[in-house]
Design an enzyme around this catalytic site. Structure first.
Site, short mmCIF file in Angstrom:
data_model
loop_
_atom_site.label_atom_id
_atom_site.label_comp_id
_atom_site.label_asym_id
_atom_site.label_seq_id
_atom_site.Cartn_x
_atom_site.Cartn_y
_atom_site.Cartn_z
N LYS A 1 0.87 -1.17 0.00
CA LYS A 1 0.00 0.00 0.00
C LYS A 1 0.90 1.21 0.00
O LYS A 1 2.05 1.15 0.46
CB LYS A 1 -0.87 0.02 1.26
CG LYS A 1 -2.12 0.83 1.12
CD LYS A 1 -3.19 0.02 0.40
CE LYS A 1 -4.56 0.60 0.47
NZ LYS A 1 -5.57 -0.45 0.25
N1 GLU Z 1 -7.28 -0.09 -2.94
C1 GLU Z 1 -8.03 -1.29 -3.17
C2 GLU Z 1 -8.01 -2.18 -1.94
O1 GLU Z 1 -7.84 -1.71 -0.83
C3 GLU Z 1 -7.63 -1.98 -4.46
C4 GLU Z 1 -6.22 -2.45 -4.54
C5 GLU Z 1 -5.79 -2.97 -5.91
O2 GLU Z 1 -6.60 -3.05 -6.82
O3 GLU Z 1 -4.60 -3.28 -6.03
O4 GLU Z 1 -8.25 -3.35 -1.99
#
Ligand code: GLU
Length: 422
Positions: A108
């Site tokens: 993240k």
């Molecule tokens: N931000 C989204 C999540 O928390 C999607 C992450 C992604 O598609 O890599 O799952």
């Protein structure tokens, strides 16, 4: 702010997986590996603002684990972004991808900023300079960002374009898969924009099948009307659910007989929030939590469902569309009150599932029709739910513990087979 909301979010994530690790007597080495990210990248980078000054922003990319595949997870642009939060969110990505069985790890990132305080040109410069600062720490087979809170397909198009421009000329087409959640024009997938909200609905549909309820008879309330909450509200109301109450950063509203979500969406597009929607009554923020419904869907920030709010809920099910919305003490209150919880790593996995399909499409150079995306999407969500229900029934534990058991078992198996280098 109450103590329960001040706890380290990363510690919450670690405690959640350790509880499930106890259930399967997971080996200490794997616990230690998963209790911290592999890499913590922090960048401070200057950006020119339109008033002639330059401002230094802080950005993060936390790579939690890649035993099952490249690091994967969103980029969050929000004033509250800090190391602890991003570490927690990265760990949840590892468990989410392992749980739904896609060949990715967890990561993240984000920038500590309020995107609304900058104009589009400034924002574009922040995104490009952040991407440049991350450099080779991201890559289509290494670490693949995606949208999250405060970022959009436009953000991803800028990240992709910047990354392509700092790649050797011969690689500029093949690196499109460095991010997912792009616009369709720039290599995105049909169905990706609403995927997280759709995954929440599929989770609810699965729950209905399991407990013998009718989806079109359910009343729901939703905290959040952004990409996740807004799309979920639209899809749920199309499926026949009554959306009784909704909250966002501008206010909280409810309507007897349910909100007209199509009109609400148009209102939010015009005005920027749910506040003032004419066909509804404004209510106090806390009243959202005591609205009589079948299902409460937190689709905003973490730590929103506190013990006090969990005590006030008048619902039978919480479906966690947000990441980490329920505090540890609230979790106990929900369990005592017999309120079932579909945990975040299962309920909101739709985004990363369709991200995986986008990445596959970019690799193969083929665009899938929506029906292909959707069939595969539903199949993955439902099989993850089946696995969680089976684990919950065999271990007699909560759905959250069961979800972690499924994820941890897959991660442990990969460590068993691969061993620890050297
Ligand atoms: N931000 C989204 C999540 O928390 C999607 C992450 C992604 O598609 O890599 O799952």
């Amino acid at each position: 702010m109450s103590d329960e909301r001040q706890r380290s979010l990363h510690q919450v994530a670690v405690d959640q997986f350790q509880k499930a690790a106890d259930l399967i007597e997971l080996n200490d080495a794997y616990r230690e590996i998963l209790a911290q990210p592999k890499n913590e990248i922090i960048v401070n980078f200057p950006v020119h603002l339109d008033d002639g000054t330059a401002k230094v922003f802080t950005g993060y990319r936390i790579q939690h684990n890649n035993i099952l595949g490249p690091y994967k997870g969103g980029l969050r642009f929000h004033p509250d972004v800090d190391l602890d939060e991003v570490k927690a969110l990265a760990a949840w990505m590892t468990f989410k991808t392992a749980l739904v069985g896609i060949p990715f790890g967890g990561a993240k990132g984000g920038v500590t900023m309020a995107p609304s305080a900058y104009n589009e040109c400034e924002l574009q410069r922040v995104v490009r300079r952040f991407t440049h600062a991350l450099g080779s720490n991201i890559g289509p087979d290494h670490d693949i960002p995606a949208p999250d809170l405060g970022t959009t397909s436009q953000t991803m198009d800028w990240v992709m374009d910047t990354y392509a421009n700092i790649s050797p000329p011969g690689d500029r087409q093949s690196v499109k898969g460095v991010v997912t959640g792009k616009s369709i024009t720039c290599g995105g997938s049909l169905g990706r924009a609403e995927a997280t909200g759709r995954g929440v609905l599929y989770s609810l549909r699965h729950w209905c099948g399991e407990v013998g309820e009718r989806l079109d008879a359910l009343k729901v309330s939703i905290q959040g009307f952004g990409n996740v909450g807004g799309h979920f509200a639209e899809l749920a109301s199309e499926a026949g659910c009554e959306v009784m109450a909704v909250a966002d950063h501008t206010g909280t509203i409810r309507a007897d007989g349910g909100l007209d979500v199509v009109k609400l969406r148009a209102w939010v597009d015009d005005t920027g929030g749910v506040f003032g929607f004419p066909a509804a009554d404004p209510i106090d923020t806390e009243e959202l939590f005591s609205e009589a419904v079948d299902v409460f869907v937190p689709a905003a920030l973490e730590n929103q469902l506190t013990a006090q709010r969990a005590g006030a809920l008048k619902c039978r099910l919480v479906v966690e569309a947000a990441n980490g919305p329920t505090t540890a003490t609230a979790e106990k209150v929900l369990a005592e009150r017999g309120i079932d919880v579909v945990p975040d790593i299962l309920a909101n996995a739709g985004g990363v599932i369709v991200s995986y399909f986008e990445w596959l499409q970019n690799k193969s150079g083929r665009a899938w029709p929506f029906a292909d995306v959707d069939d595969r999407f539903r199949a993955l969500v439902w099989s993850a739910h089946d696995d969680v229900v089976a684990a919950r029934d065999s271990l007699d534990c909560s759905r959250r513990d069961a979800a972690y058991v499924v994820a941890l078992s897959r991660l442990a198996e990969a460590y068993e087979r691969r061993g620890i280098f050297p």
